[in-house]
Motif scaffolding. Structure first.
Motif, PDB file in Angstrom:
ATOM      1  N   MET A  72      -5.827  72.571  47.129  1.00 15.80           N
ATOM      2  CA  MET A  72      -7.245  72.233  47.075  1.00 15.80           C
ATOM      3  C   MET A  72      -7.885  72.462  48.443  1.00 15.80           C
ATOM      4  SD  MET A  72      -7.146  68.017  47.005  1.00 15.80           S
ATOM      5  CE  MET A  72      -6.343  67.954  45.397  1.00 15.80           C
ATOM      6  N   ASN A  73      -9.144  72.869  48.407  1.00 18.02           N
ATOM      7  CA  ASN A  73      -9.904  73.106  49.627  1.00 18.02           C
ATOM      8  C   ASN A  73     -11.010  72.076  49.766  1.00 18.02           C
ATOM      9  OD1 ASN A  73      -8.435  75.407  50.350  1.00 18.02           O
ATOM     10  ND2 ASN A  73      -9.788  76.755  49.192  1.00 18.02           N
ATOM     11  N   LEU A  74     -11.284  71.693  51.014  1.00 16.53           N
ATOM     12  CA  LEU A  74     -12.317  70.707  51.294  1.00 16.53           C
ATOM     13  C   LEU A  74     -13.214  71.256  52.398  1.00 16.53           C
ATOM     14  CD1 LEU A  74     -13.014  67.716  50.408  1.00 16.53           C
ATOM     15  CD2 LEU A  74     -11.928  67.023  52.554  1.00 16.53           C
ATOM     16  N   THR A  75     -14.524  71.305  52.111  1.00 17.52           N
ATOM     17  CA  THR A  75     -15.502  71.774  53.084  1.00 17.52           C
ATOM     18  C   THR A  75     -16.406  70.626  53.481  1.00 17.52           C
ATOM     19  OG1 THR A  75     -15.511  73.992  52.113  1.00 17.52           O
ATOM     20  CG2 THR A  75     -17.373  73.414  53.521  1.00 17.52           C
ATOM     21  N   TYR A  76     -16.665  70.510  54.776  1.00 16.37           N
ATOM     22  CA  TYR A  76     -17.485  69.412  55.307  1.00 16.37           C
ATOM     23  C   TYR A  76     -18.901  69.904  55.576  1.00 16.37           C
ATOM     24  CZ  TYR A  76     -18.725  65.473  58.405  1.00 16.37           C
ATOM     25  OH  TYR A  76     -19.323  64.390  58.985  1.00 16.37           O
ATOM     26  N   TYR A  77     -19.887  69.174  55.043  1.00 16.65           N
ATOM     27  CA  TYR A  77     -21.291  69.508  55.271  1.00 16.65           C
ATOM     28  C   TYR A  77     -22.019  68.448  56.092  1.00 16.65           C
ATOM     29  CZ  TYR A  77     -20.733  73.215  51.799  1.00 16.65           C
ATOM     30  OH  TYR A  77     -20.328  74.342  51.129  1.00 16.65           O
ATOM     31  N   GLY A  78     -21.261  67.619  56.786  1.00 17.56           N
ATOM     32  CA  GLY A  78     -21.861  66.606  57.641  1.00 17.56           C
ATOM     33  C   GLY A  78     -21.982  65.249  56.969  1.00 17.56           C
ATOM     34  N   HIS A  79     -22.028  64.212  57.814  1.00 15.98           N
ATOM     35  CA  HIS A  79     -22.170  62.817  57.379  1.00 15.98           C
ATOM     36  C   HIS A  79     -21.041  62.464  56.393  1.00 15.98           C
ATOM     37  CE1 HIS A  79     -24.474  59.213  57.758  1.00 15.98           C
ATOM     38  NE2 HIS A  79     -24.720  59.117  56.462  1.00 15.98           N
ATOM     39  N   SER A  80     -21.359  62.221  55.134  1.00 13.45           N
ATOM     40  CA  SER A  80     -20.321  61.920  54.140  1.00 13.45           C
ATOM     41  C   SER A  80     -20.291  62.953  53.028  1.00 13.45           C
ATOM     42  CB  SER A  80     -20.549  60.536  53.537  1.00 13.45           C
ATOM     43  OG  SER A  80     -20.475  59.529  54.511  1.00 13.45           O
ATOM     44  N   CYS A  81     -20.826  64.126  53.301  1.00 15.20           N
ATOM     45  CA  CYS A  81     -20.931  65.160  52.280  1.00 15.20           C
ATOM     46  C   CYS A  81     -19.790  66.170  52.397  1.00 15.20           C
ATOM     47  CB  CYS A  81     -22.283  65.872  52.401  1.00 15.20           C
ATOM     48  SG  CYS A  81     -22.537  67.138  51.140  1.00 15.20           S
ATOM     49  N   PHE A  82     -19.042  66.296  51.315  1.00 11.46           N
ATOM     50  CA  PHE A  82     -17.915  67.226  51.245  1.00 11.46           C
ATOM     51  C   PHE A  82     -17.979  67.989  49.932  1.00 11.46           C
ATOM     52  CE2 PHE A  82     -16.546  63.808  53.981  1.00 11.46           C
ATOM     53  CZ  PHE A  82     -15.754  64.409  54.947  1.00 11.46           C
ATOM     54  N   LEU A  83     -17.461  69.199  49.942  1.00 11.62           N
ATOM     55  CA  LEU A  83     -17.271  69.966  48.711  1.00 11.62           C
ATOM     56  C   LEU A  83     -15.780  70.148  48.492  1.00 11.62           C
ATOM     57  CD1 LEU A  83     -18.619  71.602  46.380  1.00 11.62           C
ATOM     58  CD2 LEU A  83     -18.257  73.635  47.803  1.00 11.62           C
ATOM     59  N   PHE A 132     -26.087  64.918  51.464  1.00  7.04           N
ATOM     60  CA  PHE A 132     -27.106  64.610  52.464  1.00  7.04           C
ATOM     61  C   PHE A 132     -27.014  65.711  53.509  1.00  7.04           C
ATOM     62  CE2 PHE A 132     -27.917  62.535  56.668  1.00  7.04           C
ATOM     63  CZ  PHE A 132     -29.270  62.261  56.506  1.00  7.04           C
ATOM     64  N   ILE A 133     -27.844  66.736  53.335  1.00 11.40           N
ATOM     65  CA  ILE A 133     -27.718  67.931  54.176  1.00 11.40           C
ATOM     66  C   ILE A 133     -29.047  68.288  54.835  1.00 11.40           C
ATOM     67  CG2 ILE A 133     -26.974  70.343  54.262  1.00 11.40           C
ATOM     68  CD1 ILE A 133     -25.437  69.734  51.597  1.00 11.40           C
ATOM     69  N   ARG A 134     -30.069  68.564  54.042  1.00 12.03           N
ATOM     70  CA  ARG A 134     -31.348  69.000  54.608  1.00 12.03           C
ATOM     71  C   ARG A 134     -31.926  68.004  55.620  1.00 12.03           C
ATOM     72  NH1 ARG A 134     -32.836  73.786  52.504  1.00 12.03           N
ATOM     73  NH2 ARG A 134     -32.539  74.213  50.286  1.00 12.03           N
ATOM     74  N   PRO A 135     -31.870  66.684  55.387  1.00  7.33           N
ATOM     75  CA  PRO A 135     -32.442  65.765  56.368  1.00  7.33           C
ATOM     76  C   PRO A 135     -31.559  65.515  57.590  1.00  7.33           C
ATOM     77  CG  PRO A 135     -32.457  64.829  54.131  1.00  7.33           C
ATOM     78  CD  PRO A 135     -31.527  65.986  54.139  1.00  7.33           C
ATOM     79  N   ASN A 136     -30.356  66.059  57.586  1.00 11.53           N
ATOM     80  CA  ASN A 136     -29.403  65.829  58.670  1.00 11.53           C
ATOM     81  C   ASN A 136     -29.524  66.947  59.707  1.00 11.53           C
ATOM     82  OD1 ASN A 136     -27.277  65.275  60.360  1.00 11.53           O
ATOM     83  ND2 ASN A 136     -25.681  65.456  58.801  1.00 11.53           N
ATOM     84  N   PRO A 137     -30.080  66.680  60.882  1.00 10.93           N
ATOM     85  CA  PRO A 137     -30.253  67.741  61.878  1.00 10.93           C
ATOM     86  C   PRO A 137     -28.940  68.384  62.309  1.00 10.93           C
ATOM     87  CG  PRO A 137     -30.675  65.574  62.848  1.00 10.93           C
ATOM     88  CD  PRO A 137     -30.582  65.376  61.367  1.00 10.93           C
ATOM     89  N   LEU A 138     -27.840  67.653  62.189  1.00 12.47           N
ATOM     90  CA  LEU A 138     -26.546  68.222  62.572  1.00 12.47           C
ATOM     91  C   LEU A 138     -26.083  69.288  61.580  1.00 12.47           C
ATOM     92  CD1 LEU A 138     -24.585  65.045  63.740  1.00 12.47           C
ATOM     93  CD2 LEU A 138     -25.999  66.604  65.096  1.00 12.47           C
ATOM     94  N   ALA A 139     -26.669  69.286  60.381  1.00  8.59           N
ATOM     95  CA  ALA A 139     -26.275  70.239  59.334  1.00  8.59           C
ATOM     96  C   ALA A 139     -27.317  71.329  59.129  1.00  8.59           C
ATOM     97  CB  ALA A 139     -26.032  69.492  58.024  1.00  8.59           C
ATOM     98  N   LYS A 140     -28.135  71.585  60.148  1.00  3.57           N
ATOM     99  CA  LYS A 140     -29.251  72.525  60.014  1.00  3.57           C
ATOM    100  C   LYS A 140     -28.798  73.950  59.713  1.00  3.57           C
ATOM    101  CE  LYS A 140     -29.553  73.037  65.071  1.00  3.57           C
ATOM    102  NZ  LYS A 140     -28.848  74.313  65.124  1.00  3.57           N
ATOM    103  N   ASP A 141     -27.562  74.290  60.043  1.00  2.79           N
ATOM    104  CA  ASP A 141     -27.072  75.646  59.799  1.00  2.79           C
ATOM    105  C   ASP A 141     -26.424  75.817  58.429  1.00  2.79           C
ATOM    106  OD1 ASP A 141     -27.910  76.522  62.314  1.00  2.79           O
ATOM    107  OD2 ASP A 141     -26.043  75.868  63.270  1.00  2.79           O
ATOM    108  N   LEU A 201     -11.211  65.279  62.297  1.00  2.00           N
ATOM    109  CA  LEU A 201     -12.665  65.289  62.460  1.00  2.00           C
ATOM    110  C   LEU A 201     -13.125  66.732  62.283  1.00  2.00           C
ATOM    111  CD1 LEU A 201     -13.022  62.934  65.573  1.00  2.00           C
ATOM    112  CD2 LEU A 201     -13.152  62.330  63.141  1.00  2.00           C
ATOM    113  N   LEU A 202     -13.626  67.033  61.112  1.00  2.00           N
ATOM    114  CA  LEU A 202     -13.999  68.403  60.791  1.00  2.00           C
ATOM    115  C   LEU A 202     -15.332  68.784  61.427  1.00  2.00           C
ATOM    116  CD1 LEU A 202     -13.118  68.448  56.980  1.00  2.00           C
ATOM    117  CD2 LEU A 202     -11.783  69.435  58.851  1.00  2.00           C
ATOM    118  N   LYS A 203     -15.465  70.052  61.742  1.00  2.00           N
ATOM    119  CA  LYS A 203     -16.752  70.580  62.163  1.00  2.00           C
ATOM    120  C   LYS A 203     -17.592  70.839  60.924  1.00  2.00           C
ATOM    121  CE  LYS A 203     -14.836  72.877  66.251  1.00  2.00           C
ATOM    122  NZ  LYS A 203     -14.609  74.195  66.926  1.00  2.00           N
ATOM    123  N   ILE A 204     -18.903  70.702  61.051  1.00  2.00           N
ATOM    124  CA  ILE A 204     -19.771  70.938  59.910  1.00  2.00           C
ATOM    125  C   ILE A 204     -19.674  72.405  59.506  1.00  2.00           C
ATOM    126  CG2 ILE A 204     -22.166  70.967  59.116  1.00  2.00           C
ATOM    127  CD1 ILE A 204     -22.645  68.514  60.859  1.00  2.00           C
TER     128      ILE A 204
END
Length: 226
Positions: A1-12, A25-34, A217-220
């Motif tokens: 299984m693969n896990l992708t981090y999109y910041g805060h508590s958001c994972f795929l 929680f992605i668009r309102p999170n400035p750390l996830a702007k990319d 600690l994953l990078k976004i």
């Protein structure tokens, strides 16, 4: 299984041919702007509770992808009116059987309300079993003795635990939670997004090493295979 981090508590999570998005929680999170939200695909969206920093992008992504939602019944009822597929309206202790495995709702010690102030039921976490593995997504929670039950009933390969303190557990309590649940590996979440939950990464890793736990600690935008 693969896990992708999109910041805060958001994972795929990609497992068994399915894509499961946790707490978007992605668009309102400035750390996830990319992060390209429009490129995220999901078959399911799991929501731990109703706070805006966990459901902000649920409507947009849910409508675009047709993803089925899973979470507390009161929480999902709010999204029914938004036109989303709130297929798995559950409560604590319940287990859903999905094509890729099972998901059990477990208790989280936290408040829960929706962005408009609506009642969102109780906050929850998830025990996911898929591809012969088992993991715990704690959601927002304080350290609670209920975590001992998880350790007694499940053999975890890893756990996604909040470590930012202030609104949830900090690293010290998260390490106790890891011990009680029996997980060897912590994937950190709910940290750095806002000033009150910024952490010292090196200090957190040092504490985890001293406790005999692996802290990831994953990078976004980073994806790992588990």
């Amino acid at each position: 299984m693969n896990l992708t981090y999109y910041g805060h508590s958001c994972f795929l999570l990609e497992t068994g041919g399915s894509k499961v998005l946790f707490d978007p929680f992605i668009r309102p999170n400035p750390l996830a702007k990319d992060v390209d939200v429009d490129a995220i695909e999901a078959d399911y969206i799991f929501l731990s509770h109703g706070h805006g920093d966990h459901v902000a992008d649920a409507v947009e992504i849910g409508l675009r992808t047709g993803a089925e939602l899973l979470g507390m019944v009161e929480l999902l009822s709010w999204f029914t009116d938004k036109g989303l597929k709130t297929t798995y309206q559950m409560n604590l202790g319940g287990t859903a059987r999905l094509p890729f495995g099972t998901v059990k709702l477990v208790a989280a010690a936290h408040s829960s309300s929706l962005p408009d102030g609506s009642y969102a039921g109780l906050a929850a976490g998830f025990i996911v079993e898929a591809e012969g593995k088992s993991f715990y997504f704690a959601g927002d929670t304080a350290l609670t003795y209920d975590m001992k039950i998880i350790g007694e009933r499940h053999t975890l390969d890893f756990a996604l635990l909040p470590i930012g303190d202030h609104f949830t557990m900090g690293i010290d309590d998260a390490l106790v939670a890891a011990e009680w649940t029996g997980t060897p590996k912590i994937i950190g979440m709910h940290y750095d997004s806002f000033p009150p939950i910024r952490i010292n990464h090196d200090e957190a890793r040092t504490k985890a090493q001293a406790a005999g736990k692996e802290l990831v600690l994953l990078k976004i935008g980073e994806t790992v295979t588990l």
